[in-house]
Design an enzyme around this catalytic site. Structure first.
Site, short mmCIF file in Angstrom:
data_model
loop_
_atom_site.label_atom_id
_atom_site.label_comp_id
_atom_site.label_asym_id
_atom_site.label_seq_id
_atom_site.Cartn_x
_atom_site.Cartn_y
_atom_site.Cartn_z
N GLU A 27 -57.80 -56.91 -13.49
CA GLU A 27 -56.41 -57.37 -13.50
C GLU A 27 -55.69 -56.91 -14.76
OE1 GLU A 27 -55.21 -60.80 -15.20
OE2 GLU A 27 -57.12 -61.84 -15.21
N LYS A 161 -59.56 -72.50 -15.90
CA LYS A 161 -59.34 -73.06 -17.23
C LYS A 161 -59.36 -74.58 -17.17
CE LYS A 161 -56.97 -69.35 -19.68
NZ LYS A 161 -56.98 -68.25 -18.74
#
Length: 307
Positions: A27, A161
Site C-alpha cells: 500500500e 490498531k
C-alpha cells in the site's frame, strides 16, 4: 479478469503475473500519510528492496497524477512521498481522484481492490481498518472490511490498531466471512502490541500452510480475503503498560475536547506519537517490515503450489 483501461500495471508486474511468478502488493498510505518525511520514503524503498531480496516482485500501489497504478516506479514513490497535495483514496474515491488528475495514497481497501484487478493474490500492510469505538451510535466502520469481504486475497497485517474497537471488529470479520488466522499464535495482535487481549480460533505455522488454505478457499469458490494476523515481535512491541496508559489518556483527551468522526483517528495517533516520544512510529515501521517479509514468503509459497 479483464483489466479496465484506466488501470496502469507496470510491465514487470504484468509479466510476473502472466508467468505465475510471485508478486506482493504494497500500500501507499503508509508513506503518503502514515509516516513523517523523510522517513516515509526510506521505509517505502526499503520495503521494495526487502521484497526483491526474497525473489519476489514488489507492486506498490497508488494514484499518480490521476493514473491508478499497480507497480509504482522509484520516482513515483518519491513523488508521492514528498508532494504536499497527495490525498488519501479509498475505493469510492479512485474514480474522482483519477478524473481530477490528483495523486493519492491508497488505503487498504483501495490497494486490495486494485491489486485484485491486476491479478495479484497477496498484499502486505501495517494494520487493517476496523470498527471504531462508539460505532453502535456512529456506524463508523472502515471500508476495508466490506471491500476485503469480496476479494480473494491473502492480506498480512498486525491486526488492527488498538485505538479501534477490537472486539467489535472481530465480530464484523466473522459476519463478513473474513477468515482470520494468527501466524504462530492465537493471540490477536493490537498492532503496537503483540497481544490485544483477544483470541482467535486458528493459528498457522508456515507460509506453505497459508498458501494451502488460500488454494482450498479458491477451489471452493469462496471469494473473501484470508486475513493473516502477524504480531510484532514481543521484544519490539510498545511496552504494554505504557501503551495502555497512553491510550487511556488519549481517549480521555479526545472525549474532553469533543473530538469525533474522522478527526478521532489522527488525534489519537498523534497523541500516541507524542506521549511515547516517537516510539509508536518506530513500532509502526517494525510492524510493516515484519508483514512485508511474511507476505513475500507467502507469495513464494503460492507461486510454488501453483506450479
Amino acid at each position: 479478469m479483464p483489466v479496465s483501461a484506466p488501470l496502469f500495471i507496470a510491465a514487470e508486474v504484468r509479466e510476473a503475473v502472466a508467468a505465475g511468478e510471485p508478486v506482493l502488493a504494497l500500500e501507499s498510505t503508509i508513506f503518503t500519510h502514515g509516516l513523517p518525511r523523510p522517513r516515509n520514503l526510506d521505509v517505502a524503498l526499503e520495503a521494495e528492496a526487502r521484497v526483491r531480496a526474497f525473489g519476489v516482485v514488489p507492486a506498490t500501489i497508488g494514484v499518480v497524477d490521476g493514473r491508478p497504478t499497480v507497480g509504482l516506479s522509484p520516482d513515483e514513490i518519491e513523488q508521492l512521498s514528498t508532494a504536499d497535495d497527495v490525498v488519501k483514496a479509498s475505493v469510492r474515491d479512485i474514480p474522482v481522484v483519477a478524473v481530477k488528475g490528483l495523486s493519492a495514497g491508497t488505503t487498504v481497501a483501495a490497494t486490495g481492490y486494485l491489486a485484485s484487478r491486476a491479478g495479484l493474490r497477496v498484499f502486505s500492510t501495517g494494520g487493517l481498518g476496523g470498527v471504531h469505538r462508539g460505532a453502535p451510535q456512529t456506524f463508523d466502520e472502515s471500508a476495508d472490511l466490506l471491500t476485503l469481504a469480496g476479494l480473494p486475497l491473502v492480506v498480512v497485517s498486525a491486526g488492527v490498531k488498538s485505538i479501534l474497537d477490537i472486539p467489535l471488529t472481530l465480530e464484523r470479520l466473522e459476519t463478513l466471512n473474513l477468515a482470520v488466522v494468527g501466524y504462530r499464535t492465537t493471540d490477536y495482535p493490537g498492532f503496537y502490541i503483540a497481544d490485544s487481549g483477544h483470541d482467535i480460533e486458528y493459528s498457522v505455522d508456515s507460509p506453505a500452510e497459508i498458501a494451502a488454505i488460500a488454494r482450498m478457499r479458491d477451489g471452493l469458490g469462496i471469494s473473501s480475503t484470508l486475513l493473516v494476523a502477524n504480531p510484532v515481535a514481543a521484544e519490539r512491541q510498545l511496552d504494554p503498560a505504557l501503551h495502555d496508559d497512553v491510550l487511556a489518556r488519549a481517549l480521555s483527551a479526545a472525549n474532553a475536547r469533543g473530538v469525533s468522526g474522522h478527526d478521532t483517528t489522527p488525534f489519537l495517533l498523534d497523541f500516541l506519537q507524542r506521549e511515547t516520544g516517537g516510539r509508536s512510529l518506530d513500532v509502526n515501521v517494525e510492524v510493516y517490515r515484519g508483514n512485508v517479509g511474511l507476505g513475500a514468503r507467502i507469495a513464494l509459497a503460492l507461486a510454488d503450489t501453483a506450479g
